[in-house]
Scaffold this motif. Structure first.
Motif, PDB file in Angstrom:
ATOM      1  N   GLU A   1       4.264  -9.009  -7.525  1.00 58.64           N
ATOM      2  CA  GLU A   1       3.062  -9.221  -8.334  1.00 58.64           C
ATOM      3  C   GLU A   1       1.875  -8.477  -7.739  1.00 58.64           C
ATOM      4  OE1 GLU A   1       2.927 -13.473  -8.745  1.00 58.64           O
ATOM      5  OE2 GLU A   1       4.431 -13.455 -10.358  1.00 58.64           O
ATOM      6  N   ALA A   2       1.783  -8.462  -6.400  1.00 60.09           N
ATOM      7  CA  ALA A   2       0.688  -7.737  -5.750  1.00 60.09           C
ATOM      8  C   ALA A   2       0.791  -6.246  -6.063  1.00 60.09           C
ATOM      9  CB  ALA A   2       0.735  -7.963  -4.235  1.00 60.09           C
ATOM     10  N   PHE A   3       2.008  -5.727  -6.032  1.00 61.01           N
ATOM     11  CA  PHE A   3       2.225  -4.311  -6.334  1.00 61.01           C
ATOM     12  C   PHE A   3       1.802  -4.006  -7.772  1.00 61.01           C
ATOM     13  CE2 PHE A   3       5.501  -1.015  -7.660  1.00 61.01           C
ATOM     14  CZ  PHE A   3       4.812   0.052  -7.105  1.00 61.01           C
ATOM     15  N   GLY A   4       2.248  -4.841  -8.719  1.00 59.29           N
ATOM     16  CA  GLY A   4       1.894  -4.644 -10.127  1.00 59.29           C
ATOM     17  C   GLY A   4       0.391  -4.683 -10.336  1.00 59.29           C
ATOM     18  N   THR A   5      -0.271  -5.653  -9.703  1.00 58.47           N
ATOM     19  CA  THR A   5      -1.719  -5.791  -9.844  1.00 58.47           C
ATOM     20  C   THR A   5      -2.439  -4.586  -9.238  1.00 58.47           C
ATOM     21  OG1 THR A   5      -1.401  -8.165  -9.643  1.00 58.47           O
ATOM     22  CG2 THR A   5      -3.654  -7.366  -9.432  1.00 58.47           C
ATOM     23  N   ALA A   6      -1.949  -4.125  -8.083  1.00 60.20           N
ATOM     24  CA  ALA A   6      -2.576  -2.980  -7.421  1.00 60.20           C
ATOM     25  C   ALA A   6      -2.558  -1.760  -8.331  1.00 60.20           C
ATOM     26  CB  ALA A   6      -1.858  -2.669  -6.107  1.00 60.20           C
ATOM     27  N   ILE A   7      -1.449  -1.547  -9.027  1.00 61.82           N
ATOM     28  CA  ILE A   7      -1.345  -0.387  -9.920  1.00 61.82           C
ATOM     29  C   ILE A   7      -2.288  -0.566 -11.112  1.00 61.82           C
ATOM     30  CG2 ILE A   7       0.195   0.924 -11.444  1.00 61.82           C
ATOM     31  CD1 ILE A   7       0.932   1.288  -8.523  1.00 61.82           C
ATOM     32  N   GLU A   8      -2.276  -1.765 -11.699  1.00 63.81           N
ATOM     33  CA  GLU A   8      -3.106  -1.998 -12.885  1.00 63.81           C
ATOM     34  C   GLU A   8      -4.597  -1.899 -12.569  1.00 63.81           C
ATOM     35  OE1 GLU A   8      -1.667  -5.675 -14.616  1.00 63.81           O
ATOM     36  OE2 GLU A   8       0.313  -4.731 -14.734  1.00 63.81           O
ATOM     37  N   ASN A   9      -4.993  -2.421 -11.403  1.00 63.48           N
ATOM     38  CA  ASN A   9      -6.412  -2.392 -11.047  1.00 63.48           C
ATOM     39  C   ASN A   9      -6.857  -1.038 -10.526  1.00 63.48           C
ATOM     40  OD1 ASN A   9      -6.443  -5.026 -11.739  1.00 63.48           O
ATOM     41  ND2 ASN A   9      -6.651  -5.838  -9.657  1.00 63.48           N
ATOM     42  N   GLY A  10      -5.957  -0.342  -9.857  1.00 69.99           N
ATOM     43  CA  GLY A  10      -6.353   0.876  -9.163  1.00 69.99           C
ATOM     44  C   GLY A  10      -6.318   2.121 -10.032  1.00 69.99           C
ATOM     45  N   PHE A  11      -5.600   2.066 -11.147  1.00 63.50           N
ATOM     46  CA  PHE A  11      -5.460   3.263 -11.968  1.00 63.50           C
ATOM     47  C   PHE A  11      -5.775   2.915 -13.414  1.00 63.50           C
ATOM     48  CE2 PHE A  11      -2.917   3.608  -8.231  1.00 63.50           C
ATOM     49  CZ  PHE A  11      -3.117   4.905  -7.801  1.00 63.50           C
ATOM     50  N   CYS A  12      -6.426   3.849 -14.091  1.00 69.43           N
ATOM     51  CA  CYS A  12      -6.857   3.547 -15.452  1.00 69.43           C
ATOM     52  C   CYS A  12      -5.751   3.866 -16.456  1.00 69.43           C
ATOM     53  CB  CYS A  12      -8.111   4.352 -15.779  1.00 69.43           C
ATOM     54  SG  CYS A  12      -7.782   6.120 -15.731  1.00 69.43           S
ATOM     55  N   CYS A  13      -6.117   3.955 -17.704  1.00 67.64           N
ATOM     56  CA  CYS A  13      -5.228   4.396 -18.782  1.00 67.64           C
ATOM     57  C   CYS A  13      -4.001   3.500 -18.914  1.00 67.64           C
ATOM     58  CB  CYS A  13      -4.772   5.842 -18.592  1.00 67.64           C
ATOM     59  SG  CYS A  13      -6.041   6.921 -17.956  1.00 67.64           S
ATOM     60  N   GLY A  14      -4.162   2.205 -18.674  1.00 63.27           N
ATOM     61  CA  GLY A  14      -3.060   1.272 -18.888  1.00 63.27           C
ATOM     62  C   GLY A  14      -1.867   1.517 -17.990  1.00 63.27           C
ATOM     63  N   ALA A  15      -2.123   2.010 -16.763  1.00 58.44           N
ATOM     64  CA  ALA A  15      -1.014   2.214 -15.832  1.00 58.44           C
ATOM     65  C   ALA A  15      -0.346   0.879 -15.552  1.00 58.44           C
ATOM     66  CB  ALA A  15      -1.532   2.813 -14.526  1.00 58.44           C
TER      67      ALA A  15
ATOM     68  N   GLU B   1       0.837  -1.213   0.000  1.00 61.32           N
ATOM     69  CA  GLU B   1       0.000   0.000   0.000  1.00 61.32           C
ATOM     70  C   GLU B   1       0.867   1.256   0.000  1.00 61.32           C
ATOM     71  OE1 GLU B   1      -0.686  -2.632   1.846  1.00 61.32           O
ATOM     72  OE2 GLU B   1      -2.673  -3.211   1.128  1.00 61.32           O
ATOM     73  N   LEU B   2       1.900   1.254   0.858  1.00 65.84           N
ATOM     74  CA  LEU B   2       2.800   2.405   0.929  1.00 65.84           C
ATOM     75  C   LEU B   2       3.473   2.620  -0.424  1.00 65.84           C
ATOM     76  CD1 LEU B   2       4.312   4.535   2.726  1.00 65.84           C
ATOM     77  CD2 LEU B   2       6.084   2.795   3.022  1.00 65.84           C
ATOM     78  N   ASN B   3       3.845   1.508  -1.053  1.00 64.71           N
ATOM     79  CA  ASN B   3       4.522   1.591  -2.333  1.00 64.71           C
ATOM     80  C   ASN B   3       3.611   2.164  -3.425  1.00 64.71           C
ATOM     81  OD1 ASN B   3       7.134  -0.723  -3.333  1.00 64.71           O
ATOM     82  ND2 ASN B   3       6.845   1.410  -3.821  1.00 64.71           N
ATOM     83  N   VAL B   4       2.324   1.822  -3.350  1.00 63.63           N
ATOM     84  CA  VAL B   4       1.366   2.373  -4.317  1.00 63.63           C
ATOM     85  C   VAL B   4       1.300   3.888  -4.146  1.00 63.63           C
ATOM     86  CG1 VAL B   4      -1.082   2.466  -4.962  1.00 63.63           C
ATOM     87  CG2 VAL B   4       0.010   0.254  -4.548  1.00 63.63           C
ATOM     88  N   LYS B   5       1.314   4.328  -2.887  1.00 63.42           N
ATOM     89  CA  LYS B   5       1.287   5.764  -2.603  1.00 63.42           C
ATOM     90  C   LYS B   5       2.533   6.449  -3.168  1.00 63.42           C
ATOM     91  CE  LYS B   5      -0.508   5.762   1.740  1.00 63.42           C
ATOM     92  NZ  LYS B   5      -0.229   5.946   3.162  1.00 63.42           N
ATOM     93  N   GLN B   6       3.688   5.803  -2.985  1.00 67.48           N
ATOM     94  CA  GLN B   6       4.937   6.388  -3.481  1.00 67.48           C
ATOM     95  C   GLN B   6       4.938   6.451  -5.005  1.00 67.48           C
ATOM     96  OE1 GLN B   6       7.626   3.733  -1.519  1.00 67.48           O
ATOM     97  NE2 GLN B   6       7.921   5.108   0.219  1.00 67.48           N
TER      98      GLN B   6
END
Ligand SMILES: [Zn+2]
Ligand SMILES: [Zn+2]
Length: 529
Positions: free
Chosen positions: A286-300, A221-226
């Protein structure tokens, strides 16, 4: 096993006797009268063999230099390591010398003089002054001396002129490879404390985000914020790359293992099981990658990379991502094998081998090759690490004498990010003790074996950084230091009662070049500076 004691012993043997004490003269040319046995048996440990001088050296080391190794940098790093270890190794003999004087007249003056001469700082005056009533509190002196030695090292590191060119070149290289930020999370194990400076040879300014977590279990979660923070900078300011540059955030996770004692000296947080350690780090990536892909649009999307470090010899294995970025535990490049395949070869041939090895690994496992930018980055990391493999061969006979833990102190809080050296500190990043309790308990367990078993206390350096542009930031950082110190002391009452826990507190502004400030109500003597 306590390999640190052995190293201290070796170091003391090389040290001059205190003034007034004669040293036995060295027998003249002892080696010359030794007969040479052509059939001499080797008494080296498995995996080690006697070299031409009769020293045991890892069989993995070659007798000649590798063509791609940065010899000049290796010499600088070796000099730094020797100087730092010598300063810590001098503490015990110096305190022994001082302890022997404690019933003499003018003890305090003489003790301070010895401390200044041999350690470079004064000891806490209160402790010395109390010596005449009771016995000298050696535990307290030892703990404060370790913390003080480190404080001086950190201060020296922060006042060194900043060489920005190297870091800027590396940042440019990352961007050329397609990564606008490289973020590294490793295990908190002290054997990885030299990860950036020594093992990967990355300038720390080029990797502003590098944190340690027990078992490489970084905070997703912290990493997603960063990540979001980094992206916001790009969208608002175009720094470090414009939003449409097509570059990505690269997250590297580093786990570790021990090739010579895999079942005991691997990652303690994963029961010294290599695969579990690697898989746990891979799961987080993998959790970090998935969190970014699911949480942000535009092919993040983010790029991820998994690296394993053999803490016996600092050789890395890099897990090769496929074209989609997926990784497996089995598909990796073993840099020790590359070292051995290329040592003694011409530079051009070594470079050619290096340039082919990533695709070769992918092909061998029936996987697609990574994107060219990722491949370039992996090649650079492998090349940098070849220098470290040779460093360990040259300076540590190819395998560290302290293959296990030999940390000097526990570092709590924001960490001292300028001082990078293997086995210097066990690191716990935390803002409250509850949050970092698991990391702290592992650290205390390690130090119970390293220090408490020998009657020495556990030195704990509590350190927080603050933003000097934010009003009240410094006061809040100081309050946090005191709160964390109180919580640590409350968590280990038995150690506290026996004087086996010595905490020091410092705060530091985040702005470059800021000094370390000692926080009062402190076991470090603020006036000793
Ligand atoms: Zn670990
Ligand atoms: Zn660091």
């Amino acid at each position: 096993m306590d390999t640190r004691k052995r190293r201290e012993h070796l170091h003391q043997a090389a040290h001059a006797a205190p003034v007034g004490m004669a040293m036995r003269p060295r027998p003249a040319a002892a080696t010359a009268v030794m007969p040479s046995w052509p059939q001499r048996l080797s008494f080296c440990a498995p995996g080690m063999q006697a070299d031409s001088k009769g020293d045991c050296v890892s069989t993995l080391c070659a007798s000649h230099a590798h063509p791609l190794v940065d010899q000049a940098r290796n010499a600088l790093l070796a000099d730094y390591e020797r100087r730092v270890q010598a300063r810590f190794d001098d503490i015990v003999p110096t305190l022994k010398q001082i302890a022997a004087l404690q019933h003499d007249t003018d003890f305090e003056t003489r003790a301070q003089q010895i401390a200044r001469d041999r350690l470079g700082f004064e000891l806490p005056a209160v402790v010395l002054a109390d010596a005449w009533v009771t016995t000298l509190d050696m535990r307290r002196l030892y703990g404060t001396s370790v913390l003080r030695t480190f404080l001086e090292l950190a201060r020296e590191a922060y006042t060194q002129p900043y060489n920005g060119a190297e870091a800027e070149a590396m940042t440019r290289f990352f961007i050329e490879c397609g990564f606008h930020e490289v973020d590294v999370s490793a295990c908190a194990d002290g054997r990885l404390k030299g990860l950036l400076q020594y093992i990967l040879r990355l300038p720390q300014q080029a990797v502003p985000r590098h944190k340690s977590y027990a078992g490489t279990l970084f905070d997703v979660e912290l990493n997603v914020k960063q990540w979001a923070e980094t992206e916001l900078h790009r969208f608002r300011e175009g720094v470090p790359t414009l939003p449409d540059a097509g570059t990505r955030y690269l997250k590297i996770a580093v786990y570790h293992f021990s090739s010579s004692d895999p079942l005991h000296e691997g990652c303690a947080a994963h029961g010294s099981d290599d695969r579990r350690a690697g898989q746990a780090a891979l799961d987080r990536l993998e959790a970090f990658g998935t969190a970014i892909e699911n949480g942000f649009c535009c092919g993040a999307s983010v790029a991820t990379l998994l690296i394993g470090v053999d803490t016996d010899n600092d050789a890395i294995r890099v897990h090769v991502p496929d074209a989609q970025g997926g990784m497996s535990l089995d598909c990796h490049v073993d840099n020790m094998a590359l070292y051995q395949a290329t040592v003694g070869k011409a530079e051009s041939e070594a470079l050619w081998r290096l340039g082919a090895i990533v695709e070769e690994a992918a092909r061998r496992h029936g996987r697609s090759a990574p994107e060219s930018g990722m491949r370039r980055l992996i090649e650079r990391l492998l090349m940098n690490n070849l220098s470290q493999i040779e460093y360990v061969c040259t300076n540590h006979r190819g395998r560290y004498a302290d293959i296990g833990h030999a940390e000097r102190f526990i570092s709590i809080g924001d960490g001292f990010d300028k001082v990078h050296l293997r086995n210097l500190a066990y690191i716990g990043h935390m803002h409250t003790v509850e949050e970092g309790a698991a990391d702290l308990d592992v650290g205390i367990k390690i130090f119970s074996r390293l220090n408490v078993a020998r009657g020495l206390p556990v030195p704990v350096a509590i350190h927080y950084r603050y933003d000097s542009q934010v009003p009240g930031g410094k006061e809040r950082a100081e309050a946090r230091c005191r709160r964390v110190k109180a919580a640590i002391e409350a968590r280990y009452p038995v150690l506290m009662r026996d004087g086996l826990l010595v905490c020091g507190m410092t705060v530091q502004a985040k702005q470059p070049g800021s000094d370390l400030e000692i926080v009062a109500d402190n076991d470090i003597d603020a006036h000793g500076h």
